[in-house]
Write a protein that holds these residues in place. Sequence first.
Motif, PDB file in Angstrom:
ATOM      1  N   SER A 146       0.758  -1.123  -0.012  1.00  0.00           N
ATOM      2  CA  SER A 146       0.476  -0.017  -0.310  1.00  0.00           C
ATOM      3  C   SER A 146       0.951   1.266  -0.175  1.00  0.00           C
ATOM      4  CB  SER A 146      -1.130  -0.300   1.111  1.00  0.00           C
ATOM      5  OG  SER A 146      -1.591   0.929   1.212  1.00  0.00           O
ATOM      6  N   ASP A 147       1.588   1.309   0.349  1.00  0.00           N
ATOM      7  CA  ASP A 147       2.966   2.083   0.520  1.00  0.00           C
ATOM      8  C   ASP A 147       3.281   2.484  -0.383  1.00  0.00           C
ATOM      9  OD1 ASP A 147       2.354   2.539   3.540  1.00  0.00           O
ATOM     10  OD2 ASP A 147       4.213   1.690   4.079  1.00  0.00           O
ATOM     11  N   LEU A 148       4.073   1.859  -1.683  1.00  0.00           N
ATOM     12  CA  LEU A 148       4.639   1.357  -2.022  1.00  0.00           C
ATOM     13  C   LEU A 148       3.619   1.931  -3.486  1.00  0.00           C
ATOM     14  CD1 LEU A 148       6.771   0.927  -4.310  1.00  0.00           C
ATOM     15  CD2 LEU A 148       5.979  -1.736  -4.768  1.00  0.00           C
ATOM     16  N   MET A 149       2.460   1.853  -3.778  1.00  0.00           N
ATOM     17  CA  MET A 149       1.590   2.223  -4.631  1.00  0.00           C
ATOM     18  C   MET A 149       1.350   4.280  -4.702  1.00  0.00           C
ATOM     19  SD  MET A 149       1.395  -0.513  -6.674  1.00  0.00           S
ATOM     20  CE  MET A 149       0.138   0.572  -7.677  1.00  0.00           C
ATOM     21  N   CYS A 150       1.292   3.951  -3.025  1.00  0.00           N
ATOM     22  CA  CYS A 150       1.018   5.671  -2.759  1.00  0.00           C
ATOM     23  C   CYS A 150       2.021   6.093  -2.992  1.00  0.00           C
ATOM     24  CB  CYS A 150       0.713   5.847  -1.164  1.00  0.00           C
ATOM     25  SG  CYS A 150      -1.341   4.830  -0.542  1.00  0.00           S
ATOM     26  N   GLU A 151       3.101   6.263  -2.589  1.00  0.00           N
ATOM     27  CA  GLU A 151       4.347   6.712  -3.389  1.00  0.00           C
ATOM     28  C   GLU A 151       5.014   6.845  -4.384  1.00  0.00           C
ATOM     29  OE1 GLU A 151       7.640   5.054  -0.985  1.00  0.00           O
ATOM     30  OE2 GLU A 151       6.807   4.766   0.728  1.00  0.00           O
ATOM     31  N   LEU A 152       4.603   5.603  -5.013  1.00  0.00           N
ATOM     32  CA  LEU A 152       4.231   5.833  -7.061  1.00  0.00           C
ATOM     33  C   LEU A 152       3.561   6.652  -7.863  1.00  0.00           C
ATOM     34  CD1 LEU A 152       5.124   2.092  -8.335  1.00  0.00           C
ATOM     35  CD2 LEU A 152       7.045   3.920  -8.641  1.00  0.00           C
ATOM     36  N   LYS A 153       2.062   6.971  -6.651  1.00  0.00           N
ATOM     37  CA  LYS A 153       1.532   7.664  -7.502  1.00  0.00           C
ATOM     38  C   LYS A 153       1.504   8.943  -7.535  1.00  0.00           C
ATOM     39  CE  LYS A 153      -3.068   4.856  -7.038  1.00  0.00           C
ATOM     40  NZ  LYS A 153      -4.147   5.011  -5.889  1.00  0.00           N
ATOM     41  N   VAL A 154       2.627   9.183  -5.931  1.00  0.00           N
ATOM     42  CA  VAL A 154       2.808  10.504  -5.154  1.00  0.00           C
ATOM     43  C   VAL A 154       3.940  11.513  -6.759  1.00  0.00           C
ATOM     44  CG1 VAL A 154       4.465  12.211  -4.114  1.00  0.00           C
ATOM     45  CG2 VAL A 154       2.384  10.698  -2.898  1.00  0.00           C
ATOM     46  N   ALA A 155       4.860   9.869  -7.130  1.00  0.00           N
ATOM     47  CA  ALA A 155       5.660  10.314  -8.017  1.00  0.00           C
ATOM     48  C   ALA A 155       5.528  11.367  -9.041  1.00  0.00           C
ATOM     49  CB  ALA A 155       7.409   9.633  -7.863  1.00  0.00           C
ATOM     50  N   ARG A 168       2.551  11.855  -9.270  1.00  0.00           N
ATOM     51  CA  ARG A 168       1.841  13.479  -9.601  1.00  0.00           C
ATOM     52  C   ARG A 168       2.972  14.808  -9.610  1.00  0.00           C
ATOM     53  NH1 ARG A 168      -0.701  12.262  -5.286  1.00  0.00           N
ATOM     54  NH2 ARG A 168      -2.082  10.826  -5.780  1.00  0.00           N
ATOM     55  N   ASN A 169       3.963  13.986  -9.080  1.00  0.00           N
ATOM     56  CA  ASN A 169       4.504  15.489  -8.799  1.00  0.00           C
ATOM     57  C   ASN A 169       5.443  16.014 -10.342  1.00  0.00           C
ATOM     58  OD1 ASN A 169       4.523  15.917  -6.307  1.00  0.00           O
ATOM     59  ND2 ASN A 169       6.018  14.548  -5.219  1.00  0.00           N
ATOM     60  N   THR A 170       5.466  14.918 -11.355  1.00  0.00           N
ATOM     61  CA  THR A 170       6.155  14.803 -12.452  1.00  0.00           C
ATOM     62  C   THR A 170       4.776  15.500 -13.323  1.00  0.00           C
ATOM     63  OG1 THR A 170       7.784  12.849 -12.025  1.00  0.00           O
ATOM     64  CG2 THR A 170       7.050  13.764 -14.736  1.00  0.00           C
ATOM     65  N   LEU A 171       4.026  15.156 -12.622  1.00  0.00           N
ATOM     66  CA  LEU A 171       2.546  15.356 -14.059  1.00  0.00           C
ATOM     67  C   LEU A 171       2.227  17.267 -14.070  1.00  0.00           C
ATOM     68  CD1 LEU A 171       0.348  14.702 -16.018  1.00  0.00           C
ATOM     69  CD2 LEU A 171      -0.795  15.201 -13.889  1.00  0.00           C
ATOM     70  N   ILE A 172       2.919  17.966 -12.744  1.00  0.00           N
ATOM     71  CA  ILE A 172       2.198  18.950 -12.287  1.00  0.00           C
ATOM     72  C   ILE A 172       3.466  19.999 -12.841  1.00  0.00           C
ATOM     73  CG2 ILE A 172       0.336  18.693 -10.390  1.00  0.00           C
ATOM     74  CD1 ILE A 172       2.448  19.133  -8.538  1.00  0.00           C
ATOM     75  N   SER A 173       4.443  18.897 -12.726  1.00  0.00           N
ATOM     76  CA  SER A 173       6.011  20.030 -12.988  1.00  0.00           C
ATOM     77  C   SER A 173       5.707  20.796 -14.328  1.00  0.00           C
ATOM     78  CB  SER A 173       7.278  19.784 -13.411  1.00  0.00           C
ATOM     79  OG  SER A 173       6.721  18.871 -14.625  1.00  0.00           O
ATOM     80  N   GLY A 195      13.384   8.669 -12.297  1.00  0.00           N
ATOM     81  CA  GLY A 195      14.196   8.513 -10.994  1.00  0.00           C
ATOM     82  C   GLY A 195      13.780   8.469  -9.599  1.00  0.00           C
ATOM     83  N   ALA A 196      12.726   9.084 -10.124  1.00  0.00           N
ATOM     84  CA  ALA A 196      11.883   9.483  -8.608  1.00  0.00           C
ATOM     85  C   ALA A 196      10.948   7.631  -8.369  1.00  0.00           C
ATOM     86  CB  ALA A 196      10.390  10.298  -8.539  1.00  0.00           C
ATOM     87  N   ARG A 197      11.030   7.400  -9.442  1.00  0.00           N
ATOM     88  CA  ARG A 197      10.080   5.760  -9.515  1.00  0.00           C
ATOM     89  C   ARG A 197      11.182   4.865  -8.490  1.00  0.00           C
ATOM     90  NH1 ARG A 197       8.406   1.621 -12.665  1.00  0.00           N
ATOM     91  NH2 ARG A 197       6.753   1.689 -12.350  1.00  0.00           N
ATOM     92  N   ARG A 198      12.150   5.507  -9.643  1.00  0.00           N
ATOM     93  CA  ARG A 198      13.493   4.090  -9.260  1.00  0.00           C
ATOM     94  C   ARG A 198      13.482   4.224  -7.980  1.00  0.00           C
ATOM     95  NH1 ARG A 198      19.027   4.960 -11.353  1.00  0.00           N
ATOM     96  NH2 ARG A 198      20.455   3.221 -10.019  1.00  0.00           N
ATOM     97  N   ASP A 199      13.790   5.486  -6.448  1.00  0.00           N
ATOM     98  CA  ASP A 199      13.995   6.008  -6.066  1.00  0.00           C
ATOM     99  C   ASP A 199      13.197   4.864  -4.951  1.00  0.00           C
ATOM    100  OD1 ASP A 199      16.480   7.068  -5.902  1.00  0.00           O
ATOM    101  OD2 ASP A 199      15.241   9.154  -6.111  1.00  0.00           O
ATOM    102  N   VAL A 200      11.567   5.178  -5.193  1.00  0.00           N
ATOM    103  CA  VAL A 200      10.444   4.223  -4.885  1.00  0.00           C
ATOM    104  C   VAL A 200      10.858   2.837  -4.574  1.00  0.00           C
ATOM    105  CG1 VAL A 200       8.259   4.486  -4.720  1.00  0.00           C
ATOM    106  CG2 VAL A 200       8.494   6.540  -5.043  1.00  0.00           C
TER     107      VAL A 200
END
Length: 363
Positions: free
Chosen positions: A278-287, A289-294, A338-343
């Motif tokens: 669950s934490d993994l999926m939430c963090e991937l979504k955040v990664a 979303r952060n890219t999408l709104i850049s 990069g963000a996805r890889r870190d997650v």
Amino acid sequence: MLSALYYPYMSIGSRDVLKNALLLWDKVEVIVPSLYVSLRRFERTWPSESKEEIKLLREAEDLVVSPRIPTGEEQVKAHKALEEMANTGELAALAQKKLPEENGVLFSVDSDKFLHETWDMLRRRKIVHWSGLRRDREVPPAIGLLLMSVLSDICAGTQIQMITDHAEAYAWLAKQRAGILGSQYVTGVNLCQVEPELDRLVALSLGVVGGQNIGLRELVDMRKREANGRTGDYRAMRHRYSKTLAAHVARIMKEARSEADLQELDRQFRDDVEQDFSDLMCELKVAGRNTLISGSVIVSTILAKGGVTEPIDGLAALALRVGVGIIPLVGAWNHYRGARRDVLKKHTMSWLFVAKQRLVCKF
């Protein structure tokens, strides 16, 4: 432990063991005689499988299975252990025991796996049979299982996990030996019980990610990507998953004394991996979303809103159509990767998640 040793045979005849090997281990060794030519010479037949499936099984074996020739020192240690059992009468008593559903067929062991002195000792006690024309030595099934268990334990040492697809037979053997020696057989501490525990934990964790249908083909492809990868991320994810399961198996071996204990430990394991996933999926979504709104990829919003209604092939074409330039889009994509890889690098369940998704991009 990141490597395993399979016993009692020279080739793995179980799809489940091969699947677990691809999921968990750097390599799985099988004990072979000193004069072996290749694993192909000893591999079991799969009469019910198609040619394509046999090819896949061999491909899986090539990725993770390797031969292990016992050293002279290891053979000496095995001889001393077996000689002690012979002197106490344990071997003679065990030779009279019959495995459940035993069909009278003797257990064959290649003579080169053990010292000549070992075979001579067994011959004097009328435990081993051979015509003198064959390399194989034939012994009662209980003795054959014991011989390979003793040798495997010595070859594995403390850093390699012993695994077998004959757990029930070895559990029976442990009970018989305990009875002969007048000691109590304790469930949960025998090495032969490790593989069933791993099977159950793998099934539980696959269920969490909805990956019950992940097959040999997907796992073979994953291990090929791992072998050909430049970053080592695939291996790191697999190691993290493998170590988590190994730690829980060790806890089971130490703490479980009843079926209720096992069920409670399984519940805790399931809760832990569900939370991690669950934490993994939430963090991937955040990664994402952060890219999408850049600012560099604000064009994604235009696409999502229908600003571009035709398929556009490639980032260059997209950059020309929207007018932001190729460099910002490439930069945003690399930022996302990069963000996805870190997650993915942080979570136990990343290995199974990637296997389910059958990802082809490099992390």
